[in-house]
Design an enzyme around this catalytic site. Structure first.
Site, short mmCIF file in Angstrom:
data_model
loop_
_atom_site.label_atom_id
_atom_site.label_comp_id
_atom_site.label_asym_id
_atom_site.label_seq_id
_atom_site.Cartn_x
_atom_site.Cartn_y
_atom_site.Cartn_z
CD GLU A 115 0.68 -3.50 5.11
OE1 GLU A 115 1.08 -2.35 5.39
OE2 GLU A 115 0.11 -3.78 4.04
CD GLU A 149 -2.80 -0.20 4.15
OE1 GLU A 149 -2.15 -0.03 5.17
OE2 GLU A 149 -2.47 0.27 3.04
#
Length: 610
Positions: A242, A168
């Site tokens: 995710e 991320e």
């Protein structure tokens, strides 16, 4: 023989060994599950219809992959890497592929996102950048880690089919050179499988790196995340790395849930569109010990020890409605019958045990490894302990003598919560919201003590560089900085708890002096999973046979601590509860995890930010 063709992303669909392949993955962190239960959890993942295990790498968990640092580099303890390799091999033996997320930053609601706290000794440190102090540590870490996992890659006959580059980074994006550095650090050490990045919708524009497939993180389809990814990478396979099956909890707020029917509806749409998916989390497990992280998007909020996440498997590995609905859905996308789920794990609510003895914090100080003195308070990470790598977790006691009263002002230098004592009598609590405590006037010499708790370092967001704990600057009494501190490191390792046993404990018939450690014995015939409850207690930490289960706090939402059966033994089991403020006479047990109020995560605005 021709070389094995691993996972490829050369068109709108993945291929594996040249054949079309869809990733149906689930995240289970080996460092959040007792090793004795790895097989059970992975079999349940496979029986749900998934074909891939995804896991972050963490070499710091103090319970079953201890990470001891002797110098300011990530040091390989063979036990740490053996555990990781065993987990990956087990997945392969069970017929699962593996996507590895080696970090070094992993987020994962883990203290400092999986980075070691000694990095914060460097006052110029810039985490997750090309700053030399950080890249040097990363190189040392990868030098130890990567050679141990390259033999487990697909091309070498292993189950690893893809490796993620950092995590991320588009939501952090402080250094445009950093992701290229991480990519080359992996490639140069022998990583040859497909490389991936993982970002939320907002992070996609900054989180990519040349030659690496981008994936997206999401929970709902209302924000155009998948379309954004498709526009960034035309003619590439789409993957949700995710898919958030639930959400994490923070102390003092409701337990987050994500309704199973809503999740299944969204997953069905993703699958109908041919998209690969990984469920984060499929099984959350537990942030044992002091390893929980914290969130700070303007307000600091420490996370609970439970990482149940409202995932398809509960914290203790039980099936949920979400699991059964997901299994039913995935069976319609499978070309062959999926295996039957393993039997449900047994649990037991043991009879309540009476605490029999206690020892006050003040008497326990002789069991601390050493004490330190300095004119100014020293933050945890810079204390000359643990081979000069500082204190990572737990509590630090700061003491100094005062000769007057007035306003004690923390100047917002308490990280994260401090009990304030005058001559061992509690007079108040300092934290981010309460920064002043009134001290009565007196000309006599008195001892001021502040017991400061590291409640968990932030694991996500811009505050990452500023996660020093303890007292991180001056505190003042009537605007005059206090000096001449004595500091005790109370990281409450197993060795400390064991040393406590040789001390003189007092019968609970005598009124205890708080804070204190309370002791009782749980007699077990057949060790079985259970949940430990502390009704009418206040706040502290629980240890079972010397192992740190995690934190307890009456503010909730977590009302019980998961106690795995493998951590118990037949016969006597020692339960030690560190209690800051108020103890009861008994420790209780339950078959199931209990929460107070719950809230639908989709109503929480911050869920779209992470």
């Amino acid at each position: 023989m021709s070389a094995r063709q691993g996972l490829r992303a050369d068109s709108t669909h993945f291929t594996l060994d040249g054949a079309p392949f869809r990733i149906l993955g689930g995240s289970i962190h080996y460092f959040r599950v007792p090793r004795a239960y790895w097989r059970d959890r992975l079999l349940k993942l496979k029986a749900c219809g998934l074909n891939t295990l995804t896991t972050e790498v963490c070499l710091k968990n103090k319970h079953f992959i201890s990470h001891t640092i002797l110098t300011n580099v990530f040091i390989n303890l063979s036990k740490s890497l053996r555990a990781l390799r065993a987990y990956i091999r087990l997945a392969g033996e069970l017929g699962l592929w593996v996507i590895l997320r080696p970090g070094p930053y992993i987020c994962a609601e883990w203290d400092l996102g999986g980075l070691p706290s000694w990095l914060l000794q460097d006052k110029k440190m810039k985490l997750r950048t090309s700053y030399s102090g950080f890249t040097s540590a990363v190189n040392s870490y990868f030098d130890k880690l990567i050679p141990r996992i390259t033999p487990l890659q697909y091309k070498n006959g292993g189950p690893i089919i893809a490796v993620q580059v950092e995590n991320e980074y588009g939501s952090y994006a402080k250094d445009e050179r950093y992701m290229s550095f991480i990519k080359e650090a992996l490639l140069s050490r022998g990583i040859s499988e497909l490389l991936l990045t993982s970002d939320n919708n907002d992070g996609l524009k900054c989180g990519g790196v040349d030659g690496v497939l981008q994936t997206v993180n999401l929970q709902k389809l209302t924000f155009g995340d998948v379309q954004h990814l498709a526009e960034l990478q035309p003619q590439k396979p789409l993957m949700v790395m995710e898919y958030w099956s639930g959400w994490f909890d923070v102390w003092g707020e409701p337990h987050h849930v994500f309704p199973a029917p809503e999740m299944i509806s969204i997953v069905r749409e993703l699958l109908d569109r041919g998209i690969s998916i990984n469920f984060y989390m499929f099984h959350g497990g537990t942030s044992f010990g002091f390893m929980n992280g914290a969130v700070d998007l303007g307000t600091y909020k420490p996370q609970t020890s439970s990482y149940d996440y409202d995932a398809p498997l509960t914290e203790s590995g039980d099936y949920t409605t979400k699991y059964h609905l997901l299994r039913s859905l995935l069976s319609t996308y499978s070309n062959e019958p999926i295996s039957e789920p393993p039997a449900v794990q047994s649990r037991r609510a043991y009879e309540p045990l009476a605490v029999t003895h206690y020892i006050s914090l003040w008497e326990s100080l002789q069991c601390a490894e050493t004490l330190f003195r300095a004119d100014d308070p020293v933050n945890m990470e810079c204390l000359p302990t643990n081979h000069n790598n500082g204190q990572s977790y737990g509590y630090t006691l700061y003491q100094t003598d005062i000769y007057s009263g007035g306003d004690l002002n923390s100047r917002n230098h308490v990280r994260d919560r401090a009990l304030v004592f005058i001559d061992r009598e509690l007079i108040g609590v300092l934290d981010y919201r309460t920064q002043k405590v009134k001290i009565s006037q007196s000309k006599s010499e008195r001892t001021l003590s502040l017991l400061v708790e590291n409640c968990g370092r932030v694991n996500y967001g811009p505050a990452l560089d500023n996660q020093q704990k303890g007292l991180v600057g001056d505190i003042t009494l009537d605007n005059v900085p206090l000096k001449k501190f004595t500091m005790h490191c109370l990281d409450m390792k197993t060795s400390f708890i064991n040393r406590l046993q040789s001390q003189k404990w007092t019968s609970v018939g005598t009124k205890p002096t708080y804070p204190a450690f309370f002791r009782g014995s749980l007699v077990v015939d057949q060790p079985t999973d259970t949940f430990l409850k502390l009704p009418n207690w206040s706040k502290g930490v629980v240890f079972v046979n010397g192992q740190n289960l995690g934190r307890h706090w009456s503010v909730g939402p977590q009302k019980a601590l998961y106690l795995p059966g493998p951590w118990l033994r037949s016969g006597d089991n020692e339960i030690v509860v560190f209690e800051e403020l108020k103890a009861a006479e008994t420790v209780h047990f339950a078959e199931n995890l209990e929460y107070g109020k719950t809230v639908d995560v989709s109503t929480q605005l911050f869920c779209t930010l992470i």
